[in-house]
Each structure stands twice: as structure tokens, then as C-alpha cells.
Design a protein around this motif. Sequence first.
Motif, PDB file in Angstrom:
ATOM      1  N   TYR A  99       0.836  -1.207   0.000  1.00  0.00           N
ATOM      2  CA  TYR A  99       0.000   0.000   0.000  1.00  0.00           C
ATOM      3  C   TYR A  99       0.871   1.258   0.000  1.00  0.00           C
ATOM      4  O   TYR A  99       0.601   2.221  -0.725  1.00  0.00           O
ATOM      5  N   SER A 142       3.015   1.584  -3.380  1.00  0.00           N
ATOM      6  CA  SER A 142       2.185   1.813  -4.569  1.00  0.00           C
ATOM      7  C   SER A 142       1.634   3.231  -4.605  1.00  0.00           C
ATOM      8  O   SER A 142       0.842   3.572  -5.483  1.00  0.00           O
ATOM      9  N   ARG A 149      -0.113   4.405  -2.062  1.00  0.00           N
ATOM     10  CA  ARG A 149      -1.401   4.245  -1.380  1.00  0.00           C
ATOM     11  C   ARG A 149      -2.541   4.072  -2.392  1.00  0.00           C
ATOM     12  O   ARG A 149      -3.624   4.647  -2.241  1.00  0.00           O
ATOM     13  N   ASN A 150      -2.268   3.246  -3.384  1.00  0.00           N
ATOM     14  CA  ASN A 150      -3.236   2.970  -4.450  1.00  0.00           C
ATOM     15  C   ASN A 150      -4.122   1.795  -4.039  1.00  0.00           C
ATOM     16  O   ASN A 150      -3.812   0.630  -4.303  1.00  0.00           O
ATOM     17  N   LYS A 184      -7.032   0.788  -5.024  1.00  0.00           N
ATOM     18  CA  LYS A 184      -7.612   0.021  -6.130  1.00  0.00           C
ATOM     19  C   LYS A 184      -6.639  -1.043  -6.631  1.00  0.00           C
ATOM     20  O   LYS A 184      -7.022  -2.187  -6.888  1.00  0.00           O
ATOM     21  N   LEU A 185      -5.372  -0.670  -6.748  1.00  0.00           N
ATOM     22  CA  LEU A 185      -4.345  -1.608  -7.196  1.00  0.00           C
ATOM     23  C   LEU A 185      -4.130  -2.716  -6.160  1.00  0.00           C
ATOM     24  O   LEU A 185      -3.995  -3.893  -6.517  1.00  0.00           O
TER      25      LEU A 185
END
Length: 492
Positions: free
Chosen positions: A331, A334, A336-337, A339-340
Motif C-alpha cells: 500500500y 504503490s 497508497r493505491n 484500487k491496485l
Amino acid sequence: MKFLSTRGGEKVTGAQAVVKGLADDGGLFVPEKFPAVTKEDMDAMLEMSYPERAAKILKTFFDEYDEKELLSACENAYSKFEGDPAPLVRLDDGVYMLELWHGPTCAFKDMALTVLPHLLKKGCEICGIKEDVLVLVATSGDTGKAALEGFKDAKGVKVMVFYPSEGVSKMQKLQMCTQEGNNVNVVAVRGNFDDCQTAVKKIFSSEEYAATLKEHNTVLSSANSINFGRLAPQIAYYFSSYLDLLSSGQIEYGEEIDFCVPTGNFGNILAAYYAKKMGLPVRRLHCASNENKILTDFLATGVYDVNREFYKTTSPSMDILVSSNLERLLYEVSGRNAKLIKKRMEDLKKDGRYELTAEELKEIQETFDGGFADEEGCVEAMYDVFCDVGYTMDTHTGCAMKVAVDWFEKHKKDETKMVIVSTANPYKFPQDVLYAVTGNDVKDSFKGIKRLHAATAMAVPKCLKELRDKEPRFTRVADKKKLFEEVLEFVK
């Protein structure tokens, strides 16, 4: 301080994060931002006791909790330990052992699970929860006993532990199955730890199960490191070890150090990463695995793939292929993406793998590296240290020692101080430790304790000695697909 789900769509208070344990979407709660611990804070903590240091770190995350109550909870929790809760032992020039097993169950999980009952009880008060709380735990050996001991006879709380029937040591099994308390239950599961953890997560994420439990005036919470209330107290001992190095003149303020952490579910080493994000001068985090070296491979390649052989080893708390807390690290790197992260966790569930971008892997590798010890390498590391400096360690710490030795052999001019995190008392694995330090092999755990004591003169914890005369209370074995039925039977 608010907390977010790693998979998006949920924002809660610290008290709510502790009580819920897991987000509704199956994600893990993370702090909205990392509180900064300044040099002034560090200077103040230099003069503090361990409970005072722990309370200060906890307050930075849980601002709705009363500061005096947090301190009282920490003082009460760590009064159950023998001496210093987290002593730092010097092994060699620049190499130290952080001993985290002086608590009531002889494992590092005590560092958090003696504090969590207060955080949970107070969290329920803050959130206005009137129902009984069922603390549901999947364990690879040590978390189960620490949770059972921490919550036993707690008013309004029940504790239920699932462990792999053939995946823990005899001492770990005895500790759990002889547990006292009128609010506890322990069930063996046909399968490995990953099976236990997957089943427990499914129970947490099911609206149908939640509604059924509600009919029985019960809500769920967790004592695994998926619960931020379990993770937060672990951050404290990384700060404390650095402060101990400072106060003893081993380092100067601002000097970076390394930690080498035996790792299974990634919670312990993640706490070190969070400490770094808060300002602790950490250079590198060495992630130590056993033969189930999925994290070693991931940190080298950026590919997480559970489609591999599973090994049962002499370091059972690390016999894990799905490291839940890794989701929190992903998290962060990324951006804090959420959705990914959600997609990757779905890919992991569906295909058993996911892959990072080159940029994400590069960011992780700036702080983390991975290594592993096979069974022979673990034994050799334990034997060498015992012969060289007379220090006895358990098998999990032995894996970390092997990884540390490999690092120093590869980087001979590295003068950065390294703290190896020692996670369990050697007497929790007496036969394997005895074999490592003497070459003698015994079948009975209590003979192993006796002979290990003769070989090392290390004090035997009373709580382990007493297990010999205790009758197991819990002998039930369940199918991994029928764990909710076991839960329902317990709460009725």
C-alpha cells in the motif's frame, strides 16, 4: 488520527480500527499518516522506562485514548515480564540481540498481546459497543497462546484460537491446549497455517456470518497482526532498542542501524518499517526466512507466488506462504493505491501470484533485503554462536542469525550496527535447540528441556516447566471448511 483500509472505501478512528481488526472490504487498516517522532521526543524517551516509551508511541496513533490510562495499561502489561521487557544483549562488535521473549508465554507476541486487551476494552467503550467481543485468532504457534493468556477471563470477551494440527511444536501445542480461563477455546485444524488464516479472514469478511453472530450478541475482533492494535505496540521496541544503544554509548544520535528480523506473517518487520517512517534512523531491514522462502524470492524479484512446495520446518512460526502484513507495505510503495492493492489481493486469491512494477520493487529494495536459512544452515548458525560466545537461541532466531552472518560475509567492510530480533525462548523448542548446540537428539520435549538446561545452564521458565503436569483441556480437530460452525458452537 484516522485509519484507512488498504483496499479503499473505509475510514475509521483508532478505536474502531482496534475493535474491528479487519476492514469490511477485507483490507488492513493503516494510519492516515505516520506521526513524526522528533529528536526532542527521543531525548525525552531516553530517560523513560520501557512502559513509558511504549505508551508514548501508542499515544501518537491512538489520540482518543487517555494518556494516563495508556501508561497504566503498559505498566500493568509489562509488570508480567521478568525484568526488562526488551533487553538488548551485545553478542559481538556491532552485533546485538533484542530479546523479546521475557513475557508470560515466552514469545515476542507478548510484547503486544499483553497490551491489546486494554486497547480493545477501551475501544469498545469509546465506540459504544455493548455486545460481547469474540477475538478470533489464526496462529502458527505463538500468537495463539499469547492471545489466550492476554484475554483469559476478560469480562465481555471470548477468545478462540485455530492452529494447524501438525504445524506447531509440542511445547506450543501444550501451551495452547492446557490454557486456563472460562472464556477461551482452542481448535486444531487439518491443514497448515495459511489454511487457518484464510478461513479466519473469510469469517471476518462475511456479512452473513456477522449477522449470525449479531443474533448471538457477538461482534468479531482479531488479535493477529492484521489488527493495528496488535502492530502498534511492536513499533515501540524498535525505538527502545535504538534508545538503549544511545544511552550505552554504542551509537550517536542520527546514526543509522540495521535490524534483522525472522519473518513469517511480515508483522514484526513491518513494525520496524513503520518505526523508520516515523523517523527512527534505520538503514536496512533484513528479512529472514526459513525454507519457505517466499519473502526472500519476492524481495529479490518483485514476484509473489504461492504456487510452490510448502515445507514443515523446525521454525514453525515461519512456515507461512501468505504473509498478510505485506499488504500494508505494498500500500505504501504503490503510492497508497487502494484500487491496485485490491486487484493484487484478488489476483493472489485467484491465481496465487502478483507482480510489482520495477519502481515499486526499487523502492522496497532501498530498505529491505531478504535471506533464508535451510535446516542445516539454521543449526550451524545456532551452534557457531553457542560455541563462540555461549549464547543460546531458538530456531527462528537461528534463521535470522544465518541471514545476518551471510550479510556480513558478503559485506565485510560494513560497520553499521545490526540488531537481530530474537522472537522466542529457546526452551519453547527444546529438542531442536538441544540438537543444534550438542548434536544430541531426544524424542521427549521435557527430556529435551532437562538436557538443554544441563548443556547451557540457561534458566528454564516456570510456565514451561509446569506444562508437564497439566492435562490438555482442548483436543478438538476440525476441517478447515467448517471453522464457522466451530465458532457458532462456542458463542451459543
